[in-house]
Design a protein around this motif. Structure first.
Motif, mmCIF file in Angstrom:
data_model
loop_
_atom_site.group_PDB
_atom_site.id
_atom_site.type_symbol
_atom_site.label_atom_id
_atom_site.label_comp_id
_atom_site.label_asym_id
_atom_site.label_seq_id
_atom_site.Cartn_x
_atom_site.Cartn_y
_atom_site.Cartn_z
ATOM 1 N N THR A 668 0.873 -1.177 0.000
ATOM 2 C CA THR A 668 0.000 0.000 0.000
ATOM 3 C C THR A 668 0.907 1.223 0.000
ATOM 4 O O THR A 668 1.879 1.293 0.752
ATOM 5 N N GLU A 690 0.559 -7.266 -6.046
ATOM 6 C CA GLU A 690 -0.652 -6.484 -5.779
ATOM 7 C C GLU A 690 -0.286 -5.157 -5.125
ATOM 8 O O GLU A 690 0.725 -5.042 -4.431
ATOM 9 N N GLY A 692 -1.962 -1.333 -3.387
ATOM 10 C CA GLY A 692 -3.027 -0.452 -2.939
ATOM 11 C C GLY A 692 -2.551 0.981 -3.041
ATOM 12 O O GLY A 692 -1.667 1.405 -2.285
ATOM 13 N N TRP A 726 -5.840 -2.843 -4.762
ATOM 14 C CA TRP A 726 -6.557 -2.700 -3.494
ATOM 15 C C TRP A 726 -7.007 -1.253 -3.359
ATOM 16 O O TRP A 726 -6.482 -0.362 -4.024
#
Length: 763
Positions: A668, A690, A692, A726
């Motif tokens: 993130t 992944e 965010g 995300w």
């Protein structure tokens, strides 16, 4: 022999954080602007009086700031973004707060300017913005007012200015039509006016900070230094220019520096391996004043004054006048060691805070003038006794470090294979929503912790009350329909201090506050010895939070590099070894969390970029051991355990490949204040895991609208596959109140739902 003591700056927050309290009262409309100004004036007056009493000969003026000194410079130069200007273009204190906090004169939303780390420190500054329409003009009189203030008290002063080239370098071009160096002539004309005002006040020395000289600068910027200081020198009349450098050696730029038109140079001697003062003296022109930064402004250890006595004594034979000073501003140091009543006396004897650092300069000057080291030997004795203390060394830790010397701490499987197992276990929707970790630190929570620390509440009752807050936090998140939950960290005062308090090898202050930005202050732990974990830290409360919900709850840890960077490190051990000690201690916690049924563990590393050496030739080595230390902290976890990390407010382009090398399952990252440049960078490097991307700025009281967040999220989708995105705020929520938090998160979750729905329709 003429020796002058000075420091480059002094902490501005007040011994009891009076500035923080006043700022927040003003923002909440509990005091008037005049009352706030009066408190600032009292802090400045006390600071000057203390420094003078402690033997500082030349007092810095201009080191005070209402938020940060770069923003103060923007105000002085009239460099105000259009969105923060008042209707009549009047510039005042509220303008400064509009820029830093993201509001406008009408109270409407106006995005805050970006915030970045100040070189390789944990201090933040508001990034200046430059456009094709940028015009500098002298616009804010704070510096001159403070100079007149100090002169009215009869002080011998040295005004402090952020240099024009460092200011331009630290700023950001907001469109492709502007080149920062094209603004140089304009900004130099404003500095010319400022110097003219200083001349009218019969100022002898002006300190002009150019910390970018410690960097690897392009040729055109080095040429600009020659041009700029020739211009300033030709317009300075009687005033003398002390060019000030810090945070790193400037030996690589010394050829250019020697050609500058200045009257003196301040060198951060501690940042160089070269302590040969005779050689340093020979490298600068004979007609310049030499200022030696030999008292560490960035750490809390006593200075070996005997060592510096002999070094400087040799130099004095070759130079009739020198300045002795701090390596950098004491802004980065706690204020007064005498306020620490709870510290172990042996440990306390090893330390020196801002007040004591001023004393060190006085003692050293006195010893040199009298040619007597007796007082210096007494002062420095604890430095040598510490090397034998059992509080410092642990054989078990040293053995464990040796055992991992050749370990390559990679995960068992690559991300593409791990993520299949993780998705099967976690069963999350596309665009899963979460928060970074912390929730509002209310007055009730702070009082609860204070009562426990002051033994007004026993541990059992304290834990019961903390669990009640966690229960409420989980309920709030369930009602908001967040997908991955957090316990909210009500038991934690600070993300680094909390872990330091639960690891061996740390010491803690009760009043060792240091400004991070604006009204945000931290109490960095002090690493005094070998680090290890002898009992669980987070297990009980995270397990409890997970027991309250079927949704995954993240285990929340602070990473080893961040714990190092946001602590005061010991200086008798390399940063690499200290960080690996921390990583092993965290590894024990990570594996126990996993064994307790926690399937997502977040290990935050916001300071990874901050620890980066300023010279490019030294960066690769640092990044190698920093990445290895992070991976060591989660070494041995199952493929189905999802590892997250969080980063914010840094120049990601400097470390993008190393962020990839961390091989976290989810990162993130702060993007709400940034432009699409970061998105393009991540896409260019084909960020594989992944991510965010922070969808709103938590440092602003503004509630982000669904419409604006939807636009931002749709922009993110243009850069990354939706399956790997995300949705989250850009940082923790501890500084916000619950009304702001719930309204913002409600809009954030609703945004994710709307975009999911739109995507299904399009299919």
């Amino acid at each position: 022999m003429n020796i002058i003591n000075h420091i480059l700056g002094f902490p501005r927050i007040g011994i009891n954080r009076e500035l923080k309290t006043a700022q927040e009262k003003y923002w909440n409309k509990k005091i008037s602007q005049q009352e706030l100004m009066n408190i600032g004036k009292k802090i400045r007056k006390k600071n000057w009086e203390q420094q003078k009493k402690l033997g500082i000969d030349l007092l810095p003026v201009g080191d005070f700031a209402w938020y940060d000194h770069v923003l103060t410079t923007s105000m002085m130069l009239g460099n105000i973004p259009d969105r923060h200007r008042s209707f009549n273009n009047k510039i005042g204190l509220d303008t400064l707060f509009f820029m830093s906090r993201g509001i406008s004169e009408t109270g409407n939303s106006a995005p805050a300017s970006e915030m970045k780390k100040w070189f390789n420190t944990n201090y933040h500054y508001i990034v200046p913005e430059f456009t094709i329409n940028t015009v500098f003009q002298y616009s804010w009189n704070q510096l001159i007012e403070e100079i007149d203030e100090a002169l009215s008290y009869g002080h011998n002063i040295k005004p402090v200015l952020l240099g024009p080239l460092s200011y331009l370098w630290l700023g950001k071009e907001k469109d492709n039509k502007v080149n920062k160096l094209d603004l140089l002539n304009n900004i130099l004309n404003v500095y010319k006016k400022i110097i003219k005002k200083l001349n009218k006040r019969n100022i002898e020395w002006v300190q002009i900070d150019e910390p970018i000289l410690s960097l690897d600068l392009p040729t055109d910027w080095l040429d600009a230094f020659i041009y700029s200081y020739k211009f300033l020198y030709n317009n300075k009349k009687n005033i003398k220019i002390l060019l000030t450098t810090y945070f790193g050696s400037v030996e690589h730029n010394m050829e250019i520096i020697r050609d500058l038109s200045i009257d003196g140079i301040h060198l951060d001697i501690l940042s160089s391996n070269n302590h040969d003062l005779i050689q340093i003296n020979e490298s600068i022109p004979n007609n310049w004043l030499l200022s030696l930064g030999i008292i560490n402004g960035r750490n809390i250890w006593k200075t070996d004054l005997v060592y510096w006595f002999y070094k400087i004594k040799k130099l004095i034979k070759n130079r009739k006048k020198i300045f002795l000073g701090s390596s950098c501003s004491l802004l980065h140091s706690p204020i007064d060691l005498n306020c620490e009543k709870e510290l172990d006396q042996e440990i306390k004897s090893w330390f020196s805070f801002a007040i004591q650092k001023c004393t060190e300069l006085y003692l050293l000057k006195k010893a040199l003038l009298q040619d007597d080291i007796n007082d210096l030997q007494i002062w420095s004795e604890p430095i040598f006794s510490r090397s034998k203390s059992n509080k410092v060394h642990n054989t078990t830790v040293k053995k464990r470090i040796l055992e991992i010397e050749n370990l390559i701490p990679n995960r068992n499987k690559m991300y593409k294979k791990r993520i299949v197992e993780q998705k099967e276990k976690l069963q999350l929707p596309i665009l899963p929503t979460t928060t970074i970790g912390s929730f509002p630190q209310t007055k009730e929570i702070r009082k609860l912790r204070s009562d426990f620390i002051n033994k007004k509440l026993d541990k059992e009752k304290y834990i019961q009350k903390i669990k009640k807050i966690i229960f409420e936090n989980i309920q709030r998140q369930e009602s908001l329909s967040l997908d991955v939950l957090v316990h909210g960290e009500p038991e934690r005062n600070d993300m680094v201090e909390y872990f330091g308090q639960h690891l061996n090898g740390f010491a803690f202050t009760s009043n060792g506050w240091v400004q991070s930005y604006g009204s945000r202050c931290v109490k960095p732990p002090i690493i005094i010895g070998d680090i290890y974990r002898d009992k669980p830290i987070t297990i009980e409360l995270i397990k409890y939070a997970q027991s309250l919900t079927k949704k995954p709850v993240k285990g929340m840890l602070t990473g080893p590099v961040t714990i190092l960077c946001w602590s005061f490190p010991r200086e008798d051990l390399s940063k690499k070894l200290i960080t690996k000690q921390i990583a092993l201690a965290l590894q024990d916690e990570v594996l126990e969390l996993e064994n307790s049924g926690i399937n997502i563990i977040q290990i935050d590393e916001p300071a990874l970029r901050e620890g980066l050496p300023l010279r490019k030739k030294e960066q690769k080595k640092y990044l190698k051991w920093a990445v290895e230390s992070f991976k060591l902290s989660c070494y041995g976890v199952k493929n189905s355990t999802q590892i997250h990390t969080h980063m914010c407010y840094c120049e990601f382009q400097d470390i993008i490949q190393d962020i990839i090398n961390l091989d976290v399952d989810v990162i993130t990252i702060e993007t709400s204040r940034s432009s699409t440049k970061l998105l393009s960078l991540l896409k260019k490097f084909n960020y594989p895991n992944e991510i965010g991307l922070g969808i709103y700025n938590i440092h602003s009281p503004n509630i982000p609208s669904i419409e604006n967040m939807k636009k931002l999220l749709n922009k993110f989708i243009q850069y990354f596959p939706i399956e790997r995105l995300w949705v989250n705020p850009d940082c923790g929520l501890k500084t916000r109140n619950w009304i702001e938090t719930e309204n913002a998160l409600q809009n954030m979750v609703e945004t994710a739902k709307k975009v999911r729905k739109d995507l299904l329709k399009n299919k």
